[in-house]
Design an enzyme around this catalytic site. Structure first.
Site, short mmCIF file in Angstrom:
data_model
loop_
_atom_site.label_atom_id
_atom_site.label_comp_id
_atom_site.label_asym_id
_atom_site.label_seq_id
_atom_site.Cartn_x
_atom_site.Cartn_y
_atom_site.Cartn_z
CG HIS A 1 -0.43 0.07 2.53
ND1 HIS A 1 -0.21 1.25 3.21
CD2 HIS A 1 -0.06 -0.90 3.38
CE1 HIS A 1 0.26 0.99 4.42
NE2 HIS A 1 0.38 -0.31 4.54
CG ASP B 1 2.93 0.53 7.72
OD1 ASP B 1 2.50 -0.07 6.73
OD2 ASP B 1 2.27 0.73 8.76
CD GLU C 1 -2.64 -1.55 5.72
OE1 GLU C 1 -2.56 -2.53 6.50
OE2 GLU C 1 -2.28 -0.39 6.05
CD GLU C 2 -1.40 2.72 7.50
OE1 GLU C 2 -1.96 2.33 8.54
OE2 GLU C 2 -0.20 2.49 7.24
CG ASP D 1 1.99 -3.78 5.38
OD1 ASP D 1 2.80 -2.89 5.73
OD2 ASP D 1 0.76 -3.60 5.34
CG HIS E 1 1.54 3.02 12.81
ND1 HIS E 1 0.19 2.90 13.07
CD2 HIS E 1 1.71 2.46 11.58
CE1 HIS E 1 -0.41 2.30 12.07
NE2 HIS E 1 0.49 2.01 11.15
#
Length: 347
Positions: free
Chosen positions: A68, A185, A219-220, A240, A320
């Site tokens: 993603h 990510d 995706e998030e 991922d 994150h």
């Protein structure tokens, strides 16, 4: 597979990381992804949702690889009376991880304004409760780098509720091969898919599966991989980030193969074949269980698609937040993917 393909993947990821693309604001990133695959000689098309679907060719049953391009970010929730901005997060952005970071505010009128995401009353010499204040999107705010002191003055610049706020990624590739940036990510994995595509093209390898790539853009927020599964696909693998942290085996220099995450176990058969591919190609790998994680391929299954599923990725520390991986982790991920396709010439 030569390490040069991992270095190429890292460079491509760094280019993509320079393009702001929080979930819901991904058109420029998707344009870049589509062009990058087309420049390698592949057919790439945009989906109605805004993702990119690529056909790598091959023969046999269909295999879908998903990564993603959407990232975490923020959106203006309120133009405050002070002229500063209260945000609401896009995806799993945490206020603690964004504090004191430079940001860009994209207005609907086309202006891009700079600012900083700060704790309200951020001066330690003034705020006696600085260290005790919980960082949230209510206790932090965007201070614009403009001479504004009221909501009216900020709105005069074109800023309004619903404008997208992007955090500076601060991307670096160190001499020792570490890749540091916000939003590895999952832009690092998009680079990995480009590296795999280049490897297949350069070597003239025809995969033993008909391989498709889907670079998703939601995706998030949980529905990126819910659609656009090509006909004939029987397996899907999310590429991922691999988790690195206490209680897990993986490091940034390895490829992580996920056996289970918060959505449940991945296909026992697919996980086994990924482990076999890692052993066959000499990839440095770890198998782990991720306690707080969800992936595109789980969205694909939840949407009702009948397929087997798996998840791999280069090890990423501080997920994150300000994330870190390594070119070796990229290389090991590429080895597993190439081995899974049973590509000729994999060493």
């Amino acid at each position: 597979m030569e390490r040069t393909y991992a270095e190429y993947a890292a460079r491509q990821a760094m280019e993509l990381l320079a393009i702001d693309s929080p979930t819901g604001f991904t058109a420029r990133a998707a344009d870049w992804v589509q062009r990058a695959f087309e420049e390698l000689g592949y057919t790439a098309r945009r989906t109605a949702k805004g993702g990119v679907l690529v056909d790598l060719g091959g023969r046999g049953e269909g295999l879908l690889l998903e990564a993603h391009a959407d990232t975490l970010g923020g959106m203006v929730a309120e133009v405050k009376n002070s002229g500063r901005l209260r945000l609401t997060p896009l995806g799993g952005m945490r206020a603690e991880n964004g504090e004191a970071e430079n940001v860009r505010v994209y207005t609907r009128g086309g202006r891009v304004l700079e600012g900083t995401f700060q704790l309200c009353n951020a001066s330690i010499h003034v705020n006696g409760q600085y260290g005790d204040t919980k960082r949230t999107f209510d206790s932090c705010e965007v201070v614009l780098d403009e001479d504004v002191k009221s909501a009216e003055e900020t709105r005069t610049l074109g800023v309004e509720v619903g404008d997208v706020v992007c955090f500076e990624p601060r991307t670096r590739l160190t001499a020792s091969g570490y890749i540091k940036s916000r939003f590895l990510d999952d832009k690092l994995s998009v680079g990995i898919l480009l590296g795999l595509a280049k490897y297949l093209k350069d070597t003239g390898t025809v995969p033993q599966r008909h391989v498709y790539l889907h670079v998703t853009v939601y995706e998030e927020v949980g529905h990126g991989g819910a659609a656009n599964v090509p006909q004939g696909v029987t397996e899907a693998i999310s590429v991922d980030m691999g988790c690195v942290g206490e209680g897990l085996q993986c490091t940034e220099r390895q490829v992580s193969i996920c056996a289970k995450d918060s959505g449940g176990p991945y296909s026992y058969e697919v996980v086994g074949k990924l482990i076999d591919a890692a052993r066959r190609t000499g990839a440095d790998y770890a198998v782990d269980v991720y306690p707080y994680y969800g992936s595109d391929v789980e969205a694909t299954l939840s949407a009702g698609h009948d397929l087997r599923h798996g998840l791999i990725g280069a090890g990423v520390y501080a997920s994150h937040g300000y994330e870190r991986s390594h070119v070796d982790g990229v290389w090991n991920t590429l080895k597993v993917l190439a081995g899974y396709l049973e590509a000729d010439g994999v060493r």
